[in-house]
Design a protein around this motif. Structure first.
Motif, PDB file in Angstrom:
ATOM      1  N   ARG A 189       0.828  -1.210   0.000  1.00  0.00           N
ATOM      2  CA  ARG A 189       0.000   0.000   0.000  1.00  0.00           C
ATOM      3  C   ARG A 189       0.862   1.261   0.000  1.00  0.00           C
ATOM      4  N   ASP A 190       1.975   1.218   0.724  1.00  0.00           N
ATOM      5  CA  ASP A 190       2.839   2.400   0.786  1.00  0.00           C
ATOM      6  C   ASP A 190       3.381   2.749  -0.594  1.00  0.00           C
ATOM      7  N   ASP A 234       0.565   3.871  -2.911  1.00  0.00           N
ATOM      8  CA  ASP A 234       0.112   5.233  -2.609  1.00  0.00           C
ATOM      9  C   ASP A 234       1.091   6.281  -3.140  1.00  0.00           C
ATOM     10  N   ARG A 235       2.387   5.950  -3.150  1.00  0.00           N
ATOM     11  CA  ARG A 235       3.347   6.886  -3.733  1.00  0.00           C
ATOM     12  C   ARG A 235       3.089   7.046  -5.230  1.00  0.00           C
ATOM     13  N   LEU A 246       0.188   6.534  -6.698  1.00  0.00           N
ATOM     14  CA  LEU A 246      -1.089   7.240  -6.845  1.00  0.00           C
ATOM     15  C   LEU A 246      -0.965   8.724  -6.536  1.00  0.00           C
ATOM     16  N   SER A 247      -0.093   9.079  -5.609  1.00  0.00           N
ATOM     17  CA  SER A 247       0.073  10.497  -5.283  1.00  0.00           C
ATOM     18  C   SER A 247       0.629  11.269  -6.474  1.00  0.00           C
ATOM     19  N   PHE A 248       1.405  10.589  -7.294  1.00  0.00           N
ATOM     20  CA  PHE A 248       1.984  11.218  -8.481  1.00  0.00           C
ATOM     21  C   PHE A 248       1.098  11.031  -9.713  1.00  0.00           C
ATOM     22  N   PRO A 291      -2.606   9.673 -10.052  1.00  0.00           N
ATOM     23  CA  PRO A 291      -3.856   9.110  -9.535  1.00  0.00           C
ATOM     24  C   PRO A 291      -4.649   8.330 -10.582  1.00  0.00           C
ATOM     25  N   THR A 346      -3.701   5.990 -12.165  1.00  0.00           N
ATOM     26  CA  THR A 346      -3.280   4.585 -12.153  1.00  0.00           C
ATOM     27  C   THR A 346      -4.440   3.657 -11.808  1.00  0.00           C
ATOM     28  N   ARG A 347      -5.313   4.084 -10.886  1.00  0.00           N
ATOM     29  CA  ARG A 347      -6.463   3.234 -10.535  1.00  0.00           C
ATOM     30  C   ARG A 347      -7.344   2.985 -11.758  1.00  0.00           C
TER      31      ARG A 347
END
Length: 273
Positions: A34-35, A38-39, A41-43, A45, A47-48
């Motif tokens: 998850r970590d 999330d990195r 996704l933070s850059f 999003p 990706t989902r």
């Protein structure tokens, strides 16, 4: 609290299959997965959405292959079970279908075997896709799949997670060579021809966690298909342009991916002559 994991699994080391599960909203993942996810996704999003679209693409590819008369599927780097798994789609359209999943993650194998209730039609193999001789000679593969007849090999969202040093062109060629005429190869792959600053940054996230992420140019991805013949429109698909048609797109269905960012993705199905 220490996370519980099956024997042989290091929960503190992120894993691509479990990250994929997290991107899809699944729960079979650990904090390390998850970590890193999330990195990313933070850059990026988007990706989902890209992961969900890839999942839907797998279903469309399997439906298309069933329409072509394919009854045997070898899903390499299958990942954790999710909605609309290959065997579910295949059996819905072809009741006598046979499906073998292959993944190198014990978590994937454990969950896969628990959910695959029909060993006469579906099998889960714990193995390394980079070793085609071992995969193709495994008892589960030999029991369910007849390589004298056409087989569809799926390599969806897996090859860009393999370094060049592992000779992906060589081992993909070994799978192609093992197939009978009329067989198919299906691949989806992150490209490096556009948005290079984006793919370079995502690669840095993965490499920092000692995980490979190797986007490739379309020319290299196309080479994975060897002399196989692409289905219409006759070339490796890139993006979500309406000219691609079925099965790259669902007729009449909206496309949720940004058309520009979608150019980062390549996909193709090709038939062995």
């Amino acid at each position: 609290m220490k996370e519980q994991a099956p024997q042989g699994v290091e929960p503190h080391i992120p894993n691509a299959a479990r990250m994929y599960d997290y991107f899809l909203g699944g729960k079979d993942n650990f904090q390390a997965d998850r970590d890193l996810a999330d990195r990313v996704l933070s850059f990026l999003p988007e990706t989902r959405d890209g992961t969900r679209e890839n999942r839907a693409l797998i279903g469309r590819f399997v439906r298309y292959l069933c329409e072509q008369g394919i009854t045997q599927f070898l899903d390499l780097g299958s990942g954790l079970p999710a909605q609309e798994n290959v065997h579910e789609v295949a059996l819905r359209h072809t009741p006598d279908a046979r499906v073998v999943y292959v993944d190198n993650d014990p978590v994937v194998a454990t969950h896969g075997r628990a959910l695959l209730a029909d060993p006469e039609r579906v099998a889960m193999v714990l193995g390394d896709v980079r070793r085609p001789k071992e995969i193709l000679s495994s008892p589960e593969v030999r029991t369910l799949l007849d390589f004298e007849r056409p087989v569809a090999v799926l390599m969806m969202f897996i090859l860009h997670l393999i370094r060049d040093e592992d000779d992906p062109r060589g081992f993909v060629a070994a799978y192609r060579d093992a197939l009978a005429p009329g067989s198919y190869l299906a691949i989806s792959h992150v490209g490096s021809d556009s948005h290079t600053s984006v793919t370079d940054r995502v690669s840095q996230f993965y490499e920092a966690a000692n995980m490979p992420f190797r986007p490739r140019p379309g020319e290299e991805i196309s080479a994975f298909f060897g002399d196989f013949e692409f289905i219409p429109p006759g070339y490796l698909a890139n993006g979500v342009g309406s000219e691609l048609g079925w099965p790259y797109l669902e007729p009449g269905a909206p496309v949720f991916l940004d058309p520009d960012l979608a150019l980062m993705g390549y996909a193709g199905i090709a038939r062995k002559p």
